[in-house]
Design an enzyme around this catalytic site. Structure first.
Site, PDB file in Angstrom:
ATOM      1  N   ASP A   1       0.994  -1.163   0.007  1.00 21.22           N
ATOM      2  CA  ASP A   1      -0.024   0.174   0.020  1.00 21.22           C
ATOM      3  C   ASP A   1       0.990   1.352  -0.288  1.00 21.22           C
ATOM      4  O   ASP A   1       0.349   2.395  -0.355  1.00 21.22           O
ATOM      5  CB  ASP A   1      -1.099   0.022   1.142  1.00 21.22           C
ATOM      6  CG  ASP A   1      -0.366  -0.013   2.474  1.00 21.22           C
ATOM      7  OD1 ASP A   1       0.843  -0.055   2.560  1.00 21.22           O
ATOM      8  OD2 ASP A   1      -1.121   0.058   3.424  1.00 21.22           O
TER       9      ASP A   1
ATOM     10  N   GLU B   1      -1.500  -5.014   9.113  1.00 19.39           N
ATOM     11  CA  GLU B   1      -0.816  -4.342  10.567  1.00 19.39           C
ATOM     12  C   GLU B   1      -1.518  -4.532  11.626  1.00 19.39           C
ATOM     13  O   GLU B   1      -2.619  -4.682  11.568  1.00 19.39           O
ATOM     14  CB  GLU B   1      -0.591  -2.786  10.074  1.00 19.39           C
ATOM     15  CG  GLU B   1       0.233  -2.366   8.821  1.00 19.39           C
ATOM     16  CD  GLU B   1       0.234  -1.013   8.334  1.00 19.39           C
ATOM     17  OE1 GLU B   1      -0.288  -0.297   9.365  1.00 19.39           O
ATOM     18  OE2 GLU B   1       0.659  -0.918   7.500  1.00 19.39           O
TER      19      GLU B   1
ATOM     20  N   GLU C   1       9.198  -3.348  11.166  1.00 19.11           N
ATOM     21  CA  GLU C   1       9.497  -2.028  10.715  1.00 19.11           C
ATOM     22  C   GLU C   1       9.830  -0.966  11.665  1.00 19.11           C
ATOM     23  O   GLU C   1       9.302  -0.737  13.004  1.00 19.11           O
ATOM     24  CB  GLU C   1       8.315  -1.322  10.079  1.00 19.11           C
ATOM     25  CG  GLU C   1       8.816  -0.242   9.224  1.00 19.11           C
ATOM     26  CD  GLU C   1       7.629   0.556   8.160  1.00 19.11           C
ATOM     27  OE1 GLU C   1       8.115   1.735   7.707  1.00 19.11           O
ATOM     28  OE2 GLU C   1       6.643  -0.021   8.068  1.00 19.11           O
TER      29      GLU C   1
END
EC number: 2.1.2.11
Length: 260
Positions: free
Chosen positions: A42, A111, A178
């Site tokens: 995305d 996520e 991340e």
């Protein structure tokens, strides 16, 4: 490439390579070079659509780009992001995940941690492979107070560890980490039997991912610490991709200068 091969990489210590792609042309180049995973990310909201974040990316966008990448990549494992607000409840999540699988994704990524327990479990029950995403979560950038390193304090670090263990127990196949401290990423990776893919998470993850546009130096303005331009010392895009793969495999990337 398949999930079993990724697990074998983790067991053997061979690093997993991953780049984002959004169209058939780039996907075919990455595929020919031997990239292990292609993420239809995305992040297209930033690098394709010109947005400040990923929040305006739609399911239609993700289906379109997944179809395009699938036409160009037949060897790499294809993972598609589930966009913002496409998994607010488990039934919606399942419906949207099936659309991405039909479009050509072999795995879906979304996520978050334990707050999405119902979605993780419904995917497991429906045999839909899932990639998790912990640490900095771009879809929650507003709630998290901007783009910043996560897991620096004990409470945040403990949550990442707890979430990672929970996701693995719910059948998640891979977890992206991340922008977390390298020592925390190492701890998480060593505690899991499934592979971790790092971006700004140090060299001790089981693999590395970069946004392809960042890896090729296609950006202006602020460049995150974890980014390296592999095109600048290469003659063409294929050479840059090969350099990225080699650097990940021989553990020369990321270096300390790319880690937190």
């Amino acid at each position: 490439m398949n999930i079993e091969a990724l697990n074998n990489f983790k067991q053997s210590g061979e690093k997993i390579t991953c780049l984002t792609a959004y169209d058939a042309s780039f996907a075919s180049v990455f595929d020919v070079c031997g990239i292990d995973i292609i993420l239809i990310g995305d992040s297209l909201g930033n690098v394709i659509q010109g947005g400040e974040n990923t929040l305006n990316v739609s399911m239609d966008d993700m289906v379109y780009h997944t179809k395009a990448v699938t036409k160009g990549a037949q060897n790499a494992l294809r993972i598609s992001d589930m966009p913002y607000q496409s998994y607010t409840n488990s039934e919606q999540a399942l419906t949207n995940a099936k659309l991405l699988i039909i479009a050509g994704a072999q795995m879906v990524k979304f996520e978050g941690g334990c707050e999405h327990e119902a979605s993780f479990k419904i995917f497991q029950n429906n045999d839909i492979p899932v990639c998790g995403h912990l640490g900095l979560q771009p879809q929650s950038v507003i709630e998290m107070g901007g783009y910043k390193t996560e897991g620096r304090d004990k409470q945040s670090a403990d949550k990442i560890i707890k979430d990672a263990l929970a996701l693995a127990s719910w059948g998640v196949k891979v977890i992206v980490l991340e922008c977390i401290p390298a020592n925390l990423a190492k701890q998480v990776s060593q505690s899991l039997s499934i592979p971790t893919i790092g971006i700004g998470a140090g060299v001790n993850c089981d693999g590395q991912i970069l946004v392809s546009y960042d890896m090729l130096g296609i950006h202006v303005g602020y460049v995150p610490k974890f980014v390296k331009n592999f095109l600048i010392d290469s003659g063409d895009i294929k050479s840059a991709v090969n350099a990225f793969i080699e650097a990940v495999k021989d553990k020369s990337f990321p270096g300390e200068q790319h880690s937190y």
